[in-house]
Design a protein around this motif. Structure first.
Motif, PDB file in Angstrom:
ATOM      1  N   THR A 117     -22.295  44.030 -10.832  1.00  0.00           N
ATOM      2  CA  THR A 117     -23.726  44.358 -10.915  1.00  0.00           C
ATOM      3  C   THR A 117     -24.024  45.697 -10.263  1.00  0.00           C
ATOM      4  O   THR A 117     -24.822  46.492 -10.773  1.00  0.00           O
ATOM      5  CB  THR A 117     -24.548  43.249 -10.250  1.00  0.00           C
ATOM      6  OG1 THR A 117     -24.230  41.989 -10.858  1.00  0.00           O
ATOM      7  CG2 THR A 117     -26.029  43.521 -10.398  1.00  0.00           C
ATOM      8  N   THR A 118     -23.379  45.958  -9.138  1.00  0.00           N
ATOM      9  CA  THR A 118     -23.574  47.244  -8.459  1.00  0.00           C
ATOM     10  C   THR A 118     -23.129  48.405  -9.342  1.00  0.00           C
ATOM     11  O   THR A 118     -23.821  49.427  -9.438  1.00  0.00           O
ATOM     12  CB  THR A 118     -22.799  47.262  -7.139  1.00  0.00           C
ATOM     13  OG1 THR A 118     -23.224  46.163  -6.322  1.00  0.00           O
ATOM     14  CG2 THR A 118     -23.010  48.563  -6.395  1.00  0.00           C
ATOM     15  N   ILE A 119     -21.989  48.258  -9.985  1.00  0.00           N
ATOM     16  CA  ILE A 119     -21.490  49.307 -10.878  1.00  0.00           C
ATOM     17  C   ILE A 119     -22.452  49.522 -12.050  1.00  0.00           C
ATOM     18  O   ILE A 119     -22.735  50.668 -12.453  1.00  0.00           O
ATOM     19  CB  ILE A 119     -20.082  48.952 -11.371  1.00  0.00           C
ATOM     20  CG1 ILE A 119     -19.096  48.968 -10.198  1.00  0.00           C
ATOM     21  CG2 ILE A 119     -19.618  49.925 -12.454  1.00  0.00           C
ATOM     22  CD1 ILE A 119     -17.714  48.459 -10.551  1.00  0.00           C
ATOM     23  N   THR A 164     -23.500  48.445   0.382  1.00  0.00           N
ATOM     24  CA  THR A 164     -24.214  49.383   1.257  1.00  0.00           C
ATOM     25  C   THR A 164     -23.643  50.787   1.137  1.00  0.00           C
ATOM     26  O   THR A 164     -24.389  51.778   1.053  1.00  0.00           O
ATOM     27  CB  THR A 164     -24.123  48.896   2.709  1.00  0.00           C
ATOM     28  OG1 THR A 164     -24.619  47.555   2.797  1.00  0.00           O
ATOM     29  CG2 THR A 164     -24.931  49.788   3.625  1.00  0.00           C
ATOM     30  N   ALA A 165     -22.308  50.900   1.129  1.00  0.00           N
ATOM     31  CA  ALA A 165     -21.675  52.210   1.004  1.00  0.00           C
ATOM     32  C   ALA A 165     -21.978  52.846  -0.354  1.00  0.00           C
ATOM     33  O   ALA A 165     -22.247  54.055  -0.437  1.00  0.00           O
ATOM     34  CB  ALA A 165     -20.171  52.082   1.210  1.00  0.00           C
ATOM     35  N   ALA A 166     -21.946  52.034  -1.423  1.00  0.00           N
ATOM     36  CA  ALA A 166     -22.244  52.565  -2.755  1.00  0.00           C
ATOM     37  C   ALA A 166     -23.692  53.024  -2.853  1.00  0.00           C
ATOM     38  O   ALA A 166     -23.984  54.062  -3.465  1.00  0.00           O
ATOM     39  CB  ALA A 166     -21.953  51.499  -3.817  1.00  0.00           C
ATOM     40  N   ALA A 196     -24.480  52.873 -12.955  1.00  0.00           N
ATOM     41  CA  ALA A 196     -24.336  53.464 -14.290  1.00  0.00           C
ATOM     42  C   ALA A 196     -25.697  53.677 -14.944  1.00  0.00           C
ATOM     43  O   ALA A 196     -25.943  54.708 -15.596  1.00  0.00           O
ATOM     44  CB  ALA A 196     -23.468  52.561 -15.165  1.00  0.00           C
ATOM     45  N   ALA A 197     -26.611  52.719 -14.771  1.00  0.00           N
ATOM     46  CA  ALA A 197     -27.962  52.884 -15.309  1.00  0.00           C
ATOM     47  C   ALA A 197     -28.688  54.043 -14.630  1.00  0.00           C
ATOM     48  O   ALA A 197     -29.410  54.809 -15.281  1.00  0.00           O
ATOM     49  CB  ALA A 197     -28.749  51.586 -15.137  1.00  0.00           C
ATOM     50  N   ALA A 198     -28.478  54.201 -13.320  1.00  0.00           N
ATOM     51  CA  ALA A 198     -29.096  55.322 -12.605  1.00  0.00           C
ATOM     52  C   ALA A 198     -28.534  56.653 -13.100  1.00  0.00           C
ATOM     53  O   ALA A 198     -29.271  57.642 -13.233  1.00  0.00           O
ATOM     54  CB  ALA A 198     -28.877  55.163 -11.101  1.00  0.00           C
TER      55      ALA A 198
END
Length: 259
Positions: free
Chosen positions: A235-237, A27-29, A241-243
Motif C-alpha cells: 500500500t505504501t508503494i 515512516t522512512a518512506a 506511485a500515485a503521488a
C-alpha cells in the motif's frame, strides 16, 4: 513507568499486531517522499493516505490536539506572511495560502505516520528493530526514547488536566486566553515537572533493559513479519506511485516557497 513497557488492552488495534520494522519503513518512506515532492496534489495525496493510517490507530483526542496545534502554527505563519507582505512586498512574493500549505502538508504527513508508530509499538520492539539495523548505540537509543516519549507525554498532560478539574478549577480555551499567567501556573509548570520525571523514568527503564551493555539483548518476543506487514508495504508503494503520477500530471501546480 508501566506505560514504558507495554500497551493496555484498550490501546490495541490492528497496528499493534504489525512488525515494528514495517511501521518504521512507512515512516522512512513518508519522510523521503515529502522531501522529494513539491507539488500540492502530490503532497495532498501523501497527507490523505497518512490521515487514514493515523485514523486506524483510533487515538482521536491526541490526533485532534495535534491537528489543532498544527492549525495554530499555520495561522501564525499566515499572519507573519501578511505582515511581510505589508512592510516588505519583495520578500513576501510567492507566499500565498497555497504555497504556505505545502510545508504544513509535509509536517502533517510526518505527524500522521509518527503518531501511530509511537502509540502502537512497544519500546522493546522499537529497540529490537533499531538494533537489528546495526545502528550505533548513540543513534537508536535516543530514537527509541523519543518515540516512547510521545504517548508518555500525552498521558502526563491528561493527568495534569484531570488534577486541575478535581481541584475545581475550570480552565477552557477562553479562560487560558484571558488569564494566560494563571493557566501557565496551573498547567505548564506541572507539565514541565512531569516531563522531567518522565525522562528520568525512561532512562531507568533503558538501564533495566540492559541498554549500553556490550552483550546483545534477548527480546521477550521475537519480531515476526506477517502478511499484514507485506500488505502495508504494498500500500505504501502504491501511494508513493500515485503521488509520483500526480507530480508528473500537474507540473504547473503550485510549489513550495523554497522550490
Amino acid at each position: 513507568m508501566q506505560g514504558s513497557f507495554s500497551l493496555s488492552a484498550g490501546e490495541r488495534t490492528w497496528l499493534t499486531s504489525l512488525d515494528a520494522r514495517s511501521k518504521m519503513a512507512v515512516t522512512a518512506a513518508a519522510a523521503a517522499a515529502t522531501i522529494a515532492f513539491s507539488g500540492f496534489w502530490a503532497e495532498f495525496a501523501l497527507f490523505a493516505a497518512s490521515a487514514v493510517y493515523l485514523a486506524s490507530a483510533r487515538r482521536w483526542k491526541v490526533s485532534a490536539a495535534a491537528y489543532i496545534l498544527m492549525a495554530l502554527m499555520m495561522a501564525m505563519s499566515v499572519g507573519c506572511a501578511m505582515v511581510l507582505a505589508h512592510f516588505f512586498p519583495a520578500m513576501a512574493r510567492g507566499l500565498d495560502m497555497k504555497s504556505l500549505s505545502i510545508p504544513f502538508l509535509r509536517g502533517l504527513t510526518m505527524m500522521n505516520v509518527i503518531l501511530p508508530l509511537a502509540f502502537s509499538t512497544r519500546i522493546q520492539s522499537v529497540l529490537g528493530a533499531l538494533q537489528s539495523m546495526r545502528l550505533p548505540f548513540c543513534i537508536y537509543l535516543p530514537a527509541a526514547v523519543m518515540l516512547r516519549f510521545i504517548p508518555t507525554f500525552a498521558n502526563d498532560i491528561r493527568q495534569v488536566w484531570e488534577s486541575v478539574r478535581i481541584r475545581g478549577w475550570k480552565l477552557g480555551p477562553v479562560a487560558c486566553v484571558i488569564h494566560p499567567f494563571f493557566a501557565m501556573r496551573l498547567l505548564l509548570s506541572p507539565i514541565l515537572f512531569r516531563t522531567l520525571k518522565t525522562s528520568d523514568e525512561l532512562g531507568i527503564a533503558a538501564e533495566m533493559k540492559g541498554l549500553g551493555l556490550r552483550a546483545r539483548m534477548t527480546p521477550y518476543r521475537e519480531s515476526v513479519w506477517s502478511r499484514a506487514d507485506t500488505w502495508l508495504m504494498v500500500t505504501t508503494i502504491l501511494v508513493i506511485a500515485a503521488a509520483i503520477a500526480l507530480e508528473i500530471a500537474f507540473p504547473d501546480a503550485v510549489r513550495g516557497p523554497h522550490r
